[in-house]
Design an enzyme around this catalytic site. Sequence first.
Site, mmCIF file in Angstrom:
data_model
loop_
_atom_site.group_PDB
_atom_site.id
_atom_site.type_symbol
_atom_site.label_atom_id
_atom_site.label_comp_id
_atom_site.label_asym_id
_atom_site.label_seq_id
_atom_site.Cartn_x
_atom_site.Cartn_y
_atom_site.Cartn_z
ATOM 1 N N THR A 207 -9.532 -12.893 -1.257
ATOM 2 C CA THR A 207 -8.524 -13.409 -0.323
ATOM 3 C C THR A 207 -9.064 -14.534 0.546
ATOM 4 O OG1 THR A 207 -7.606 -11.197 -0.141
ATOM 5 C CG2 THR A 207 -6.875 -12.756 1.495
ATOM 6 N N ARG A 235 1.184 -3.335 -7.344
ATOM 7 C CA ARG A 235 0.541 -3.008 -6.062
ATOM 8 C C ARG A 235 0.563 -4.248 -5.147
ATOM 9 N NH1 ARG A 235 -4.014 -5.341 -3.122
ATOM 10 N NH2 ARG A 235 -4.870 -3.723 -1.798
ATOM 11 N N VAL A 236 0.940 -4.028 -3.911
ATOM 12 C CA VAL A 236 0.949 -5.114 -2.932
ATOM 13 C C VAL A 236 -0.019 -4.741 -1.809
ATOM 14 C CG1 VAL A 236 2.357 -6.341 -1.234
ATOM 15 C CG2 VAL A 236 3.311 -5.802 -3.482
ATOM 16 N N GLY A 237 -0.871 -5.682 -1.442
ATOM 17 C CA GLY A 237 -1.824 -5.427 -0.360
ATOM 18 C C GLY A 237 -1.265 -5.854 0.983
ATOM 19 N N ASP A 238 -2.177 -6.169 1.894
ATOM 20 C CA ASP A 238 -1.760 -6.539 3.243
ATOM 21 C C ASP A 238 -1.417 -8.019 3.389
ATOM 22 O OD1 ASP A 238 -4.431 -7.179 2.728
ATOM 23 O OD2 ASP A 238 -4.966 -7.168 4.844
ATOM 24 N N THR A 258 -8.932 -10.098 5.596
ATOM 25 C CA THR A 258 -9.306 -9.950 4.189
ATOM 26 C C THR A 258 -9.958 -8.574 4.066
ATOM 27 O OG1 THR A 258 -11.507 -10.905 4.530
ATOM 28 C CG2 THR A 258 -9.757 -12.432 3.917
ATOM 29 N N GLY A 259 -10.060 -8.096 2.846
ATOM 30 C CA GLY A 259 -10.647 -6.771 2.637
ATOM 31 C C GLY A 259 -9.577 -5.797 2.188
ATOM 32 N N GLY A 261 -6.630 -3.967 1.772
ATOM 33 C CA GLY A 261 -5.350 -4.110 2.434
ATOM 34 C C GLY A 261 -4.728 -2.812 2.889
#
Length: 363
Positions: A207, A235-238, A258-259, A261
């Site tokens: 990211t 899948r959706v992250g932050d 970042t990292g 999510g």
Amino acid sequence: MAGSGAALAAAQQSGAAGPKNFVIASGNGQRCCARALEMLGKGIDTLDAVIAGVNINEEDPEDDSVGYGGLPNEHGVVELDASVMHGPTRRAGSVASIRGVKTPSKIAKLVMEQTDHIMLVGEGASKFAEAYGFRPENLLTEKSRLAWLIWKRSLRDAGGHNNWTDGLDAPAIAGGGPTALKQAFPDVTDELLAYAWDRAVHPVTGTINCLALNAKGEMSGVTTTSGLSWKIAGRVGDSPIIGAGLYVDQDVGAAGSTGRGEENIRVCGAHSIVENMRHGMSAKDACLDVLKRVARNYNNDQTRLQKFDLNFYALRKDGDFAGASLWNGVWRRGQFRPRQFSYAVDGKSRLENCIFLLERPKA
Ligand code: ASP
């Protein structure tokens, strides 16, 4: 510990030098910060500047955590997430699980500007991009495809078997690692096999987040990613979640992350940091406070916390800034790599170690 922007804030608050153009980003954002700062210097809008900055990573096939060349989902398909926020107009846009577009940050901006919505996902987001002239492209580079295939070949069923290398009808390949892989991929260089094996064993997150402040005090931000490698499709992250992977409030400041999510979504990281700054915290304290909440979600159990990383970037409207991480860095093959962030001011782009909550024991 390092990383607070108190000096810049003091200079900006004193008014002696006047407010400055300033850009902060994740550790992979040195080129991004330099480009965005240059654009701010030409009077270009803060959002256009940060988007142009992250476009470098999105279009770079060697950055395997963002855009083109990003590592794909479990089916070998690259799915991207991105969000943007424009301080002066207080508007936001985002896309999630979008396919076939190298620069999802540009599509997030189109959602912000051209629709009455904030977020488009999946096929709808891809079709929306097509409607605006973005021809679908294959985002999977040969390097990313190989890394994915090697990850897939490494999977086993509950009994420890797989359909690729067990030696019944397929050639038996003993052991693992790049050396054994040479039998299956004789034409691939040792260097590429070592890379692909490393990615199969250590699925990456990545990211880029970038935040900017200009001399007029205007702010904007962007976060863009290919997400967790080998993720479950959909899948959706932050990163595309406004308030988690990105938040900008023109009256207060901006934050991004970042990292992993999932951990960030649970604490609405970027929004929580901006709210902390609204109530008077420095950028550094605002980030550390939210990292403490992340640790609290695991009852401060470091054995579990060690399984992931999470990093925040924060920029106050007065120029105070911080890059902060849950862990001070990572150990790889006996070597310690500190977690870093990038920032650019006064014509120079640099890297600095993040402040951190926890020290990672030697692996
Ligand atoms: N935050 C991104 C996500 O969870 C990945 C990352 O930054 O490493 O999708």
